[in-house]
Design a protein around this motif. Structure first.
Motif, PDB file in Angstrom:
ATOM      1  N   GLY A  12     147.986 109.169   3.701  1.00  0.00           N
ATOM      2  CA  GLY A  12     148.541 110.158   2.782  1.00  0.00           C
ATOM      3  C   GLY A  12     149.532 111.041   3.498  1.00  0.00           C
ATOM      4  O   GLY A  12     150.060 110.680   4.565  1.00  0.00           O
ATOM      5  N   TYR A  13     149.771 112.175   2.913  1.00  0.00           N
ATOM      6  CA  TYR A  13     150.770 113.104   3.434  1.00  0.00           C
ATOM      7  C   TYR A  13     150.099 114.458   3.625  1.00  0.00           C
ATOM      8  O   TYR A  13     149.549 115.005   2.664  1.00  0.00           O
ATOM      9  N   GLY A  14     150.105 114.976   4.852  1.00  0.00           N
ATOM     10  CA  GLY A  14     149.397 116.219   5.138  1.00  0.00           C
ATOM     11  C   GLY A  14     147.921 116.009   4.852  1.00  0.00           C
ATOM     12  O   GLY A  14     147.331 115.013   5.275  1.00  0.00           O
ATOM     13  N   ARG A  17     145.339 112.774   0.368  1.00  0.00           N
ATOM     14  CA  ARG A  17     145.103 111.336   0.517  1.00  0.00           C
ATOM     15  C   ARG A  17     145.727 110.600  -0.652  1.00  0.00           C
ATOM     16  O   ARG A  17     145.468 110.948  -1.801  1.00  0.00           O
ATOM     17  N   VAL A  18     146.518 109.588  -0.358  1.00  0.00           N
ATOM     18  CA  VAL A  18     147.125 108.768  -1.413  1.00  0.00           C
ATOM     19  C   VAL A  18     146.424 107.405  -1.454  1.00  0.00           C
ATOM     20  O   VAL A  18     146.039 106.931  -2.518  1.00  0.00           O
ATOM     21  N   LEU A  19     146.236 106.808  -0.285  1.00  0.00           N
ATOM     22  CA  LEU A  19     145.474 105.554  -0.224  1.00  0.00           C
ATOM     23  C   LEU A  19     144.043 105.904   0.145  1.00  0.00           C
ATOM     24  O   LEU A  19     143.803 106.667   1.083  1.00  0.00           O
ATOM     25  N   GLY A  36     151.211  98.501  -9.950  1.00  0.00           N
ATOM     26  CA  GLY A  36     150.436  99.686 -10.322  1.00  0.00           C
ATOM     27  C   GLY A  36     151.342 100.739 -10.914  1.00  0.00           C
ATOM     28  O   GLY A  36     152.566 100.682 -10.745  1.00  0.00           O
ATOM     29  N   PRO A  37     150.753 101.705 -11.609  1.00  0.00           N
ATOM     30  CA  PRO A  37     151.571 102.734 -12.233  1.00  0.00           C
ATOM     31  C   PRO A  37     152.241 103.632 -11.196  1.00  0.00           C
ATOM     32  O   PRO A  37     151.825 103.667 -10.031  1.00  0.00           O
ATOM     33  N   SER A  38     153.251 104.324 -11.635  1.00  0.00           N
ATOM     34  CA  SER A  38     153.994 105.221 -10.762  1.00  0.00           C
ATOM     35  C   SER A  38     153.046 106.229 -10.107  1.00  0.00           C
ATOM     36  O   SER A  38     152.184 106.799 -10.775  1.00  0.00           O
ATOM     37  N   GLY A  39     153.193 106.380  -8.806  1.00  0.00           N
ATOM     38  CA  GLY A  39     152.403 107.391  -8.098  1.00  0.00           C
ATOM     39  C   GLY A  39     151.049 106.898  -7.599  1.00  0.00           C
ATOM     40  O   GLY A  39     150.300 107.652  -6.991  1.00  0.00           O
ATOM     41  N   CYS A  40     150.719 105.606  -7.813  1.00  0.00           N
ATOM     42  CA  CYS A  40     149.387 105.138  -7.406  1.00  0.00           C
ATOM     43  C   CYS A  40     149.321 104.845  -5.906  1.00  0.00           C
ATOM     44  O   CYS A  40     148.240 104.628  -5.365  1.00  0.00           O
ATOM     45  N   GLY A  41     150.471 104.801  -5.238  1.00  0.00           N
ATOM     46  CA  GLY A  41     150.454 104.626  -3.787  1.00  0.00           C
ATOM     47  C   GLY A  41     151.055 103.325  -3.279  1.00  0.00           C
ATOM     48  O   GLY A  41     150.902 102.981  -2.106  1.00  0.00           O
ATOM     49  N   LYS A  42     151.820 102.621  -4.127  1.00  0.00           N
ATOM     50  CA  LYS A  42     152.380 101.326  -3.728  1.00  0.00           C
ATOM     51  C   LYS A  42     153.327 101.468  -2.532  1.00  0.00           C
ATOM     52  O   LYS A  42     153.217 100.742  -1.547  1.00  0.00           O
ATOM     53  N   THR A  43     154.280 102.393  -2.663  1.00  0.00           N
ATOM     54  CA  THR A  43     155.264 102.563  -1.589  1.00  0.00           C
ATOM     55  C   THR A  43     154.583 103.086  -0.324  1.00  0.00           C
ATOM     56  O   THR A  43     154.944 102.696   0.792  1.00  0.00           O
ATOM     57  N   THR A  44     153.580 103.936  -0.511  1.00  0.00           N
ATOM     58  CA  THR A  44     152.850 104.452   0.648  1.00  0.00           C
ATOM     59  C   THR A  44     152.185 103.290   1.400  1.00  0.00           C
ATOM     60  O   THR A  44     152.237 103.223   2.632  1.00  0.00           O
ATOM     61  N   LEU A  46     153.176 100.179   1.455  1.00  0.00           N
ATOM     62  CA  LEU A  46     154.238  99.431   2.125  1.00  0.00           C
ATOM     63  C   LEU A  46     154.690 100.151   3.404  1.00  0.00           C
ATOM     64  O   LEU A  46     154.918  99.529   4.437  1.00  0.00           O
ATOM     65  N   ARG A  47     154.763 101.471   3.331  1.00  0.00           N
ATOM     66  CA  ARG A  47     155.204 102.242   4.501  1.00  0.00           C
ATOM     67  C   ARG A  47     154.194 102.154   5.646  1.00  0.00           C
ATOM     68  O   ARG A  47     154.570 102.098   6.815  1.00  0.00           O
ATOM     69  N   VAL A  48     152.918 102.128   5.303  1.00  0.00           N
ATOM     70  CA  VAL A  48     151.895 102.005   6.350  1.00  0.00           C
ATOM     71  C   VAL A  48     151.969 100.610   6.977  1.00  0.00           C
ATOM     72  O   VAL A  48     151.914 100.460   8.195  1.00  0.00           O
ATOM     73  N   ASP A 153     160.466  96.374  -1.481  1.00  0.00           N
ATOM     74  CA  ASP A 153     160.143  97.594  -2.221  1.00  0.00           C
ATOM     75  C   ASP A 153     160.968  97.657  -3.499  1.00  0.00           C
ATOM     76  O   ASP A 153     162.112  98.084  -3.482  1.00  0.00           O
ATOM     77  N   GLU A 154     160.411  97.203  -4.600  1.00  0.00           N
ATOM     78  CA  GLU A 154     161.100  97.181  -5.898  1.00  0.00           C
ATOM     79  C   GLU A 154     162.542  96.697  -5.738  1.00  0.00           C
ATOM     80  O   GLU A 154     163.477  97.396  -6.124  1.00  0.00           O
ATOM     81  N   PRO A 155     162.745  95.506  -5.176  1.00  0.00           N
ATOM     82  CA  PRO A 155     164.097  95.093  -4.790  1.00  0.00           C
ATOM     83  C   PRO A 155     165.028  94.806  -5.960  1.00  0.00           C
ATOM     84  O   PRO A 155     166.226  94.666  -5.770  1.00  0.00           O
ATOM     85  N   THR A 186     155.910  96.562  -6.922  1.00  0.00           N
ATOM     86  CA  THR A 186     156.597  96.633  -8.207  1.00  0.00           C
ATOM     87  C   THR A 186     155.744  97.352  -9.246  1.00  0.00           C
ATOM     88  O   THR A 186     154.527  97.401  -9.119  1.00  0.00           O
ATOM     89  N   HIS A 187     156.399  97.943 -10.254  1.00  0.00           N
ATOM     90  CA  HIS A 187     155.598  98.441 -11.366  1.00  0.00           C
ATOM     91  C   HIS A 187     155.851  97.578 -12.604  1.00  0.00           C
ATOM     92  O   HIS A 187     155.409  97.893 -13.692  1.00  0.00           O
ATOM     93  N   ASP A 188     156.560  96.447 -12.382  1.00  0.00           N
ATOM     94  CA  ASP A 188     156.955  95.563 -13.469  1.00  0.00           C
ATOM     95  C   ASP A 188     155.990  94.376 -13.525  1.00  0.00           C
ATOM     96  O   ASP A 188     155.984  93.520 -12.647  1.00  0.00           O
TER      97      ASP A 188
HETATM   98  N1  LIG Z   1     156.809 112.044   1.783  1.00  0.00           N
HETATM   99  C1  LIG Z   1     155.863 112.458   0.932  1.00  0.00           C
HETATM  100  N2  LIG Z   1     155.269 113.654   1.077  1.00  0.00           N
HETATM  101  C2  LIG Z   1     154.307 114.089   0.248  1.00  0.00           C
HETATM  102  N3  LIG Z   1     153.848 113.365  -0.797  1.00  0.00           N
HETATM  103  C3  LIG Z   1     154.401 112.160  -1.020  1.00  0.00           C
HETATM  104  C4  LIG Z   1     155.435 111.644  -0.175  1.00  0.00           C
HETATM  105  N4  LIG Z   1     155.772 110.411  -0.639  1.00  0.00           N
HETATM  106  C5  LIG Z   1     154.997 110.183  -1.730  1.00  0.00           C
HETATM  107  N5  LIG Z   1     154.173 111.227  -1.956  1.00  0.00           N
HETATM  108  C6  LIG Z   1     153.169 111.309  -3.038  1.00  0.00           C
HETATM  109  O1  LIG Z   1     152.219 110.278  -2.871  1.00  0.00           O
HETATM  110  C7  LIG Z   1     151.841 109.704  -4.110  1.00  0.00           C
HETATM  111  C8  LIG Z   1     152.064 108.198  -4.104  1.00  0.00           C
HETATM  112  O2  LIG Z   1     153.462 107.942  -3.938  1.00  0.00           O
HETATM  113  P1  LIG Z   1     154.037 106.465  -3.801  1.00  0.00           P
HETATM  114  O3  LIG Z   1     155.512 106.592  -3.611  1.00  0.00           O
HETATM  115  O4  LIG Z   1     153.275 105.707  -2.782  1.00  0.00           O
HETATM  116  O5  LIG Z   1     153.689 105.888  -5.235  1.00  0.00           O
HETATM  117  P2  LIG Z   1     154.243 104.573  -5.951  1.00  0.00           P
HETATM  118  O6  LIG Z   1     153.043 103.888  -6.518  1.00  0.00           O
HETATM  119  O7  LIG Z   1     155.089 103.785  -5.018  1.00  0.00           O
HETATM  120  O8  LIG Z   1     155.104 105.189  -7.115  1.00  0.00           O
HETATM  121  P3  LIG Z   1     156.496 104.674  -7.780  1.00  0.00           P
HETATM  122  O9  LIG Z   1     156.155 103.433  -8.562  1.00  0.00           O
HETATM  123  O10 LIG Z   1     156.861 105.808  -8.664  1.00  0.00           O
HETATM  124  O11 LIG Z   1     157.465 104.444  -6.670  1.00  0.00           O
HETATM  125  C9  LIG Z   1     152.640 110.442  -5.173  1.00  0.00           C
HETATM  126  O12 LIG Z   1     151.816 111.431  -5.738  1.00  0.00           O
HETATM  127  C10 LIG Z   1     153.777 111.065  -4.400  1.00  0.00           C
HETATM  128  O13 LIG Z   1     154.180 112.278  -5.001  1.00  0.00           O
END
Ligand SMILES: Nc1ncnc2c1ncn2[C@@H]1O[C@H](COP(=O)(O)OP(=O)(O)OP(=O)(O)O)[C@@H](O)[C@H]1O
Length: 344
Positions: A12-14, A17-19, A36-44, A46-48, A153-155, A186-188
């Motif tokens: 997560g961030y700070g 917890r996101v994952l 998964g829906p927006s904000g569920c942690g997909k990009t997070t 991928l970043r990990v 990442d959502e290419p 993807t969210h598609d």
């Molecule tokens: N750099 C960051 N600092 C703090 N919080 C973050 C950061 N990046 C993402 N978040 C938060 O973490 C949560 C998950 O974000 P993430 O980008 O992983 O979701 P996602 O599933 O990829 O969403 P989307 O489909 O909209 O891209 C969200 O609530 C987002 O606001």
């Protein structure tokens, strides 16, 4: 060829917890789509996996090698970002060859351009390419160093629908030809279902179900997955043995059950007809999609959606009979809303 194994990943961030304990295995050479829906942690996630974000707990393994604490450049994983990934001042050839050892570079670039169907485009600048061509070059650049894993990442998100469909098929072909393990975010749901070998559905920071597309669509683990992956017809029902009583009459179930709950059907299982013997329903709306049509029906108090092949023989206001084909899946869960749901 390399298997990706993610175990108990928390990140997560700070302090947020996101994952919250992600587990996922992507077999060597397969493409997994994280849906998964927006904000569920997909990009997070991928970043990990890419190494851009340190997890709080858990492990990432690539081909048996633990890479959780390795720097991104030592993971043998490359990323295809959403858009704007190419260096605008460099030619296509220089973009694809960026970072490759000088020896053999020209040949590798030519091979990669051949693979993505852009042989002869070496000297062009990114601005002289279409959006789809630019994303193919970004894929070529990601594959050029022969990585163990490609992260996408959502290419296709910036492309229009027609181009996106073409490019999906191309990317799938190119990844198969290269034999590279890949993780696509993807969210598609169409994208996930049509491209992936493994669809991983994420919700609130965990993978709630992972499996072949057909499995996730046909056997969703809960009503949340059922409504997120594909369209769902949800009917309050009372089960007894191999069938359940519902607003559409008695529905055969995929497994024996008892008590009240919800039956899941897919819209293509609901067949409205002007004659026949099923329950009577009223046609509220029709919506034509070219290859098929969706029909919104009211059976008693229950609104539901049906998907039928075109041409459509019924019209708004008609009274129809409903025949259910195949079996329904029963979930012994209470249902908050009696209307059928659309893709979110
Ligand atoms: N750099 C960051 N600092 C703090 N919080 C973050 C950061 N990046 C993402 N978040 C938060 O973490 C949560 C998950 O974000 P993430 O980008 O992983 O979701 P996602 O599933 O990829 O969403 P989307 O489909 O909209 O891209 C969200 O609530 C987002 O606001």
């Amino acid at each position: 060829m390399t298997e990706l194994t993610i175990t108990g990943l928390t990140a997560g961030y700070g302090a947020t917890r996101v994952l919250r304990g992600v587990d996922l295995t992507v077999p060597s050479g397969s493409l997994a789509a994280v849906l998964g829906p927006s904000g569920c942690g997909k990009t997070t996630l991928l970043r990990v996996v890419a190494g851009f974000l340190r997890p709080m707990a858990g492990e990432v393994k690539l081909g048996g090698r633990v890479v959780t604490s390795l720097a991104p450049e030592r993971r043998r994983a490359t990323v295809v970002p959403q858009e704007g990934a190419l260096f605008p001042h460099l030619t296509v050839g220089a973009n694809v060859g960026y970072g490759l050892p000088r020896a053999g570079r020209a040949q590798r670039v030519a091979e990669m351009l051949q693979l993505i169907g852009l042989a002869g485009f070496e000297k062009r600048k990114p601005a002289e390419l279409s959006g789809g061509q630019q994303q193919r070059v970004a894929l070529a650049r990601a594959l050029a160093p022969a990585p163990d894993l490609v992260l996408l990442d959502e290419p296709f998100s910036a492309l229009d629908a027609g181009l996106r469909a073409d490019l999906r098929a191309d990317v799938r072909r190119v990844l198969r030809a290269a034999g590279t393990t890949a993780l696509l975010v993807t969210h598609d749901q169409d994208e996930a279902l049509s491209m992936a070998d493994v669809v991983a559905v994420m919700r609130d920071g965990v993978v709630v179900q992972a499996g072949p597309p057909d499995d996730v669509y046909s056997r969703p683990v809960d009503l949340g997955v059922a409504t997120f992956v594909g369209e769902a017809v949800l009917l309050p029902a009372v089960a007894s043995g191999g069938s359940a009583a519902s607003a559409l009459g008695t529905i055969d179930l995929t497994a024996e059950a008892t008590g009240s709950g919800t039956v899941l059907l897919r819209p293509e299982q609901v067949n409205p007809d002007l004659d026949g013997e099923g329950v009577i329903a009223k046609v509220l709306r029709t919506s034509f999609h070219g290859h098929d049509a969706t029909v919104t029906l009211l059976a008693g108090e229950t609104e539901l959606v049906s998907r039928v092949p075109a041409p459509l023989r019924i019209a708004e206001g008609d009274n129809v009979r409903i025949r259910v084909s195949g079996r329904g899946r029963f979930y012994p869960a209470p249902m908050k809303d009696t209307r059928s749901t659309h893709d979110s």
